[in-house]
Design an enzyme around this catalytic site. Structure first.
Site, PDB file in Angstrom:
ATOM      1  N   SER A 253       0.227 -19.432  -6.932  1.00 30.00           N
ATOM      2  CA  SER A 253       0.209 -20.318  -5.774  1.00 30.00           C
ATOM      3  C   SER A 253      -1.083 -21.130  -5.756  1.00 30.00           C
ATOM      4  O   SER A 253      -1.423 -21.769  -6.750  1.00 30.00           O
ATOM      5  CB  SER A 253       0.388 -19.482  -4.499  1.00 30.00           C
ATOM      6  OG  SER A 253       0.686 -20.286  -3.393  1.00 30.00           O
ATOM      7  N   HIS A 394       8.896 -17.107  -4.033  1.00 27.00           N
ATOM      8  CA  HIS A 394       7.489 -17.393  -4.305  1.00 27.00           C
ATOM      9  C   HIS A 394       6.721 -16.072  -4.354  1.00 27.00           C
ATOM     10  O   HIS A 394       6.423 -15.480  -3.316  1.00 27.00           O
ATOM     11  CB  HIS A 394       6.952 -18.304  -3.190  1.00 27.00           C
ATOM     12  CG  HIS A 394       5.565 -18.794  -3.393  1.00 27.00           C
ATOM     13  ND1 HIS A 394       5.252 -19.808  -4.274  1.00 27.00           N
ATOM     14  CD2 HIS A 394       4.395 -18.428  -2.820  1.00 27.00           C
ATOM     15  CE1 HIS A 394       3.960 -20.053  -4.219  1.00 27.00           C
ATOM     16  NE2 HIS A 394       3.409 -19.218  -3.349  1.00 27.00           N
TER      17      HIS A 394
END
Length: 413
Positions: A253, A394
């Site tokens: 990320s 994610h």
């Protein structure tokens, strides 16, 4: 210019998750200089094109580091040669930096396999403290500011033992050690707390007189986190147990963005892994798919340099795109990974960046991504420029680490 044909632009106020609504744009060619000159050799790339691209990203996206700040001291806080049920050596080392009567320290948690000498290492930041990546009760709990998280038992921006082991799912430590690699991690908030306040991280050590925030072309938090990875490299070069020429920068990320920028800045890194790094990381900005520059700069105004905000809702004015950031890592191995349900990070935009960066790798005789079509889910490409898209959200999973280890075995051993 390489052409990317899509139908129409989208509203600035809406998040686009429809491929047919990605705007038409020209992909800036990594092998054409700003003056229009064609680059056909790796020598020309290194002499002219790479420097101008790096300078643009440094001055207009991530921001420049004001000066070179060296490690003032490092201190072994704790060490155990019988960690992880006897198969690893654990070291916790604190690096300290001083400047202008100010001081900052951060701690590296390092696990090395006992059966390997001169170990190659995966290096990456964690989000909630070194103690969250393992159940190991000897891992020191950071006192740095931390974002509150009810699920992890974090209140008053303070880490406690309640969050120990909460992120073991993201760090396949046993798989890494069993494969003969080391793992080094740093709590990113010790280098620069992840909030729009430049008074309590590394930045304020390098301020000039009457300065209280970075200048428009100076480093935001991503560049500060990238800087911290390079400082860890400085320490690794002093540690005879580590093969410092085989350190892989890893990040997920926002920390994937930092790993990419660290790899672009510091060619000592042997390889770079970007896991779901999205906007401002591996994903192409001009696609305006998922998270956009305007959104990321509004939500996280401290991540990039101030100059980058001129491209909010103005991506077409950029003379670069993120595939050229990836190209700065060439010819070193690069792995870009996406997740099928992580549309916010634009998996196709991440894939296309890897594809378009591949032309630079080809100058070195390295194999990149040859196809414009994304691979099927859970079918990785393990070339020098590697890519996979997995099922799920994610996150960082065991599947991701299994692929990174296989790829490292091919390209970094």
């Amino acid at each position: 210019m390489l052409l990317f044909f899509i139908s129409m632009s989208i509203s600035k106020a809406q998040t686009n998750y429809t491929e047919s609504e990605v705007p038409f744009f020209e992909v800036p060619n990594p092998l054409t200089t700003f003056k229009g000159e064609t680059i056909s050799t790796n020598t020309a790339w290194e002499k002219s094109r790479r420097p101008e691209l790096h300078a643009f990203f440094r001055e207009n996206v991530y921001g420049r580091v004001p000066e070179n700040l060296k490690i003032d001291s490092y201190n072994i806080l704790e060490q155990d040669h019988n960690a992880l049920n006897g198969k690893a050596k654990r070291t916790q080392v604190e690096l300290t930096f001083t400047k202008n009567n100010k001081e900052l320290s951060f701690t590296i948690l390092l696990y090395l396999p006992k059966h390997v000498k001169n170990t190659a290492v995966f290096l990456g930041y964690n989000f909630y403290g070194n103690h969250t990546i393992t159940e190991d009760e000897s891992v020191i709990i950071s006192t740095a500011w931390t974002d509150n998280n009810k699920e992890f038992g974090i209140e008053n921006n303070t880490l406690t033992a309640a969050s120990r082991g909460k992120r073991t799912n993201r760090w396949a430590i046993d798989k890494i050690i069993d494969a003969g690699y080391g793992l080094a991690t740093i709590y990113y908030g010790e280098v620069d707390p992840d909030k729009n306040d430049f008074s309590d991280g590394i930045h304020h050590l390098l301020y000039g007189e009457n300065q209280n925030q970075p200048k428009p072309d100076e480093w935001g938090s991503i560049a500060a986190w990238a800087w911290g990875l390079s400082k860890a490299m400085d320490y690794f070069e002093t540690n005879p147990e580590i093969e410092a020429t085989k350190v892989i920068a890893f990040g997920h990320s926002r920390l994937g963005k930092a790993a990419l920028w660290a790899g672009a800045n510091d060619q000592r890194f042997a390889g770079v892994i970007s896991n779901n790094s999205g906007c401002g990381g591996a994903a192409m900005s001009k696609r305006k798919y998922g998270e956009t520059l305007a959104v990321i700069n509004q939500r996280f105004p401290h991540w990039f340099c101030t100059n980058f905000k001129q491209y909010n809702n103005n991506e077409e004015a950029l003379v670069v795109d993120q595939h050229q950031l990836l190209a700065l890592i060439a010819p070193r191995p690069l792995y870009v990974a996406s997740a099928e349900e992580d549309r916010w990070a634009d998996p196709r935009g991440e894939f296309l960046s890897a594809k378009y960066a591949s032309s630079v790798y080809e100058l070195y005789g390295k194999k990149g991504i040859g196809d414009m079509e994304m691979p099927s889910t859970n079918l990785p490409i393990h070339n020098t420029v590697a890519y996979h898209i997995r099922t799920g959200k994610h996150d960082v999973t065991d599947y991701d680490w299994e692929q990174y280890i296989k790829w490292a075995n091919i390209h970094l051993r």
